[in-house]
Design a protein around this motif. Structure first.
Motif, mmCIF file in Angstrom:
data_model
loop_
_atom_site.group_PDB
_atom_site.id
_atom_site.type_symbol
_atom_site.label_atom_id
_atom_site.label_comp_id
_atom_site.label_asym_id
_atom_site.label_seq_id
_atom_site.Cartn_x
_atom_site.Cartn_y
_atom_site.Cartn_z
ATOM 1 N N UNK A 134 0.843 -1.207 0.000
ATOM 2 C CA UNK A 134 0.000 0.000 0.000
ATOM 3 C C UNK A 134 0.873 1.250 0.000
ATOM 4 N N UNK A 135 1.542 1.540 -1.119
ATOM 5 C CA UNK A 135 2.447 2.696 -1.149
ATOM 6 C C UNK A 135 1.720 4.036 -1.005
ATOM 7 N N UNK A 136 0.414 4.056 -1.171
ATOM 8 C CA UNK A 136 -0.358 5.290 -1.052
ATOM 9 C C UNK A 136 -0.645 5.654 0.412
ATOM 10 N N UNK A 137 -0.340 4.743 1.331
ATOM 11 C CA UNK A 137 -0.585 4.940 2.756
ATOM 12 C C UNK A 137 0.751 5.125 3.463
ATOM 13 N N UNK A 138 0.785 6.042 4.432
ATOM 14 C CA UNK A 138 1.977 6.194 5.249
ATOM 15 C C UNK A 138 1.874 5.197 6.407
ATOM 16 N N UNK A 139 2.876 4.366 6.550
ATOM 17 C CA UNK A 139 2.971 3.413 7.655
ATOM 18 C C UNK A 139 4.053 3.929 8.593
ATOM 19 N N UNK A 140 3.638 4.631 9.640
ATOM 20 C CA UNK A 140 4.582 5.205 10.580
ATOM 21 C C UNK A 140 4.828 4.296 11.765
ATOM 22 N N UNK A 141 5.998 4.453 12.364
ATOM 23 C CA UNK A 141 6.362 3.706 13.562
ATOM 24 C C UNK A 141 6.879 4.689 14.605
ATOM 25 N N UNK A 142 6.364 4.545 15.833
ATOM 26 C CA UNK A 142 6.813 5.384 16.936
ATOM 27 C C UNK A 142 7.442 4.469 17.990
ATOM 28 N N UNK A 143 8.739 4.637 18.207
ATOM 29 C CA UNK A 143 9.452 3.907 19.251
ATOM 30 C C UNK A 143 9.089 4.558 20.583
ATOM 31 N N UNK A 144 8.312 3.854 21.387
ATOM 32 C CA UNK A 144 7.816 4.442 22.637
ATOM 33 C C UNK A 144 8.919 4.705 23.653
ATOM 34 N N UNK A 145 10.055 4.040 23.510
ATOM 35 C CA UNK A 145 11.179 4.299 24.410
ATOM 36 C C UNK A 145 11.865 5.617 24.046
ATOM 37 N N UNK A 146 12.013 5.877 22.765
ATOM 38 C CA UNK A 146 12.669 7.101 22.305
ATOM 39 C C UNK A 146 11.718 8.292 22.299
ATOM 40 N N UNK A 147 10.434 8.033 22.141
ATOM 41 C CA UNK A 147 9.430 9.097 22.019
ATOM 42 C C UNK A 147 8.401 8.988 23.140
ATOM 43 N N UNK A 148 8.885 9.050 24.365
ATOM 44 C CA UNK A 148 8.010 8.880 25.534
ATOM 45 C C UNK A 148 6.904 9.936 25.596
ATOM 46 N N UNK A 149 7.237 11.170 25.263
ATOM 47 C CA UNK A 149 6.226 12.233 25.322
ATOM 48 C C UNK A 149 5.115 12.000 24.307
ATOM 49 N N UNK A 150 5.476 11.530 23.135
ATOM 50 C CA UNK A 150 4.484 11.240 22.099
ATOM 51 C C UNK A 150 3.594 10.076 22.535
ATOM 52 N N UNK A 151 4.210 9.032 23.079
ATOM 53 C CA UNK A 151 3.438 7.889 23.575
ATOM 54 C C UNK A 151 2.502 8.327 24.703
ATOM 55 N N UNK A 152 2.994 9.205 25.560
ATOM 56 C CA UNK A 152 2.186 9.706 26.669
ATOM 57 C C UNK A 152 1.028 10.564 26.152
ATOM 58 N N UNK A 153 1.291 11.373 25.147
ATOM 59 C CA UNK A 153 0.252 12.235 24.580
ATOM 60 C C UNK A 153 -0.909 11.416 24.020
ATOM 61 N N UNK A 154 -0.606 10.225 23.506
ATOM 62 C CA UNK A 154 -1.648 9.354 22.956
ATOM 63 C C UNK A 154 -2.102 8.297 23.959
ATOM 64 N N UNK A 155 -1.654 8.440 25.201
ATOM 65 C CA UNK A 155 -2.044 7.552 26.294
ATOM 66 C C UNK A 155 -1.811 6.078 25.949
ATOM 67 N N UNK A 156 -0.625 5.802 25.424
ATOM 68 C CA UNK A 156 -0.264 4.429 25.082
ATOM 69 C C UNK A 156 0.035 3.686 26.379
ATOM 70 N N UNK A 157 -0.754 2.679 26.676
ATOM 71 C CA UNK A 157 -0.594 1.896 27.898
ATOM 72 C C UNK A 157 -0.104 0.483 27.603
ATOM 73 N N UNK A 158 -0.255 0.065 26.359
ATOM 74 C CA UNK A 158 0.085 -1.296 25.966
ATOM 75 C C UNK A 158 0.626 -1.248 24.544
ATOM 76 N N UNK A 159 1.652 -2.039 24.283
ATOM 77 C CA UNK A 159 2.216 -2.069 22.937
ATOM 78 C C UNK A 159 2.292 -3.500 22.441
ATOM 79 N N UNK A 160 2.215 -3.687 21.141
ATOM 80 C CA UNK A 160 2.032 -2.639 20.138
ATOM 81 C C UNK A 160 0.611 -2.072 20.178
ATOM 82 N N UNK A 161 0.509 -0.811 19.827
ATOM 83 C CA UNK A 161 -0.787 -0.168 19.629
ATOM 84 C C UNK A 161 -0.798 0.383 18.212
ATOM 85 N N UNK A 162 -1.860 0.077 17.497
ATOM 86 C CA UNK A 162 -2.017 0.573 16.130
ATOM 87 C C UNK A 162 -3.061 1.672 16.116
ATOM 88 N N UNK A 163 -2.730 2.767 15.428
ATOM 89 C CA UNK A 163 -3.687 3.850 15.214
ATOM 90 C C UNK A 163 -3.817 4.077 13.717
#
Length: 125
Positions: A47-76
């Motif tokens: 699906x090259x028309x879709x962006x498949x992003x990955x957020x490393x919750x260890x490196x991006x703790x604030x981003x994970x916190x902003x989305x209230x990630x409590x369990x991983x993997x989490x797909x949005x």
């Protein structure tokens, strides 16, 4: 398009600049995350028309916190900057493919109408 690592610096720009954006919140120490990664990568190639992003919750703790990630993997799943899906758990290939198909098939005008209706109802209460 292969997967793209997202950071706090480019997350909003990515979601705002593309139609459909899937985001996998993960960590290197997470077994289910490692099991899900090849499935996610494979579908990103299909699906090259879709962006498949990955957020490393260890490196991006604030981003994970902003989305209230409590369990991983989490797909949005975002489409037109609207969060349509957010669930934890590694998905099998077929389940991820179905989510993609459902997001692609949505009538976004109807989604926006329903959101506006919910906001109006909430404001009246």
């Amino acid at each position: 398009m292969a997967t793209k690592n997202l950071t706090a610096a480019d997350f909003n720009e990515t979601v705002e600049g593309h139609g459909i954006v899937l985001v996998d919140f993960w960590a290197a120490w997470c077994g289910p995350c490692r099991a899900f990664a090849p499935v996610y990568e494979e579908l990103s190639e299909e699906h090259p028309e879709i962006v498949f992003g990955k957020v490393d919750t260890e490196a991006e703790r604030e981003l994970a916190q902003a989305f209230q990630i409590m369990s991983i993997p989490t797909l949005m799943a975002f489409r037109d900057q609207i969060l349509l899906y957010a669930q934890p758990g590694a998905l099998p290939r077929q389940a991820l493919a179905e989510i993609i198909a459902q997001v692609e098939a949505l009538d976004m005008d109807e989604v926006r109408r329903q959101i506006a209706e919910q906001e109006t109802t909430a404001a009246q209460q």
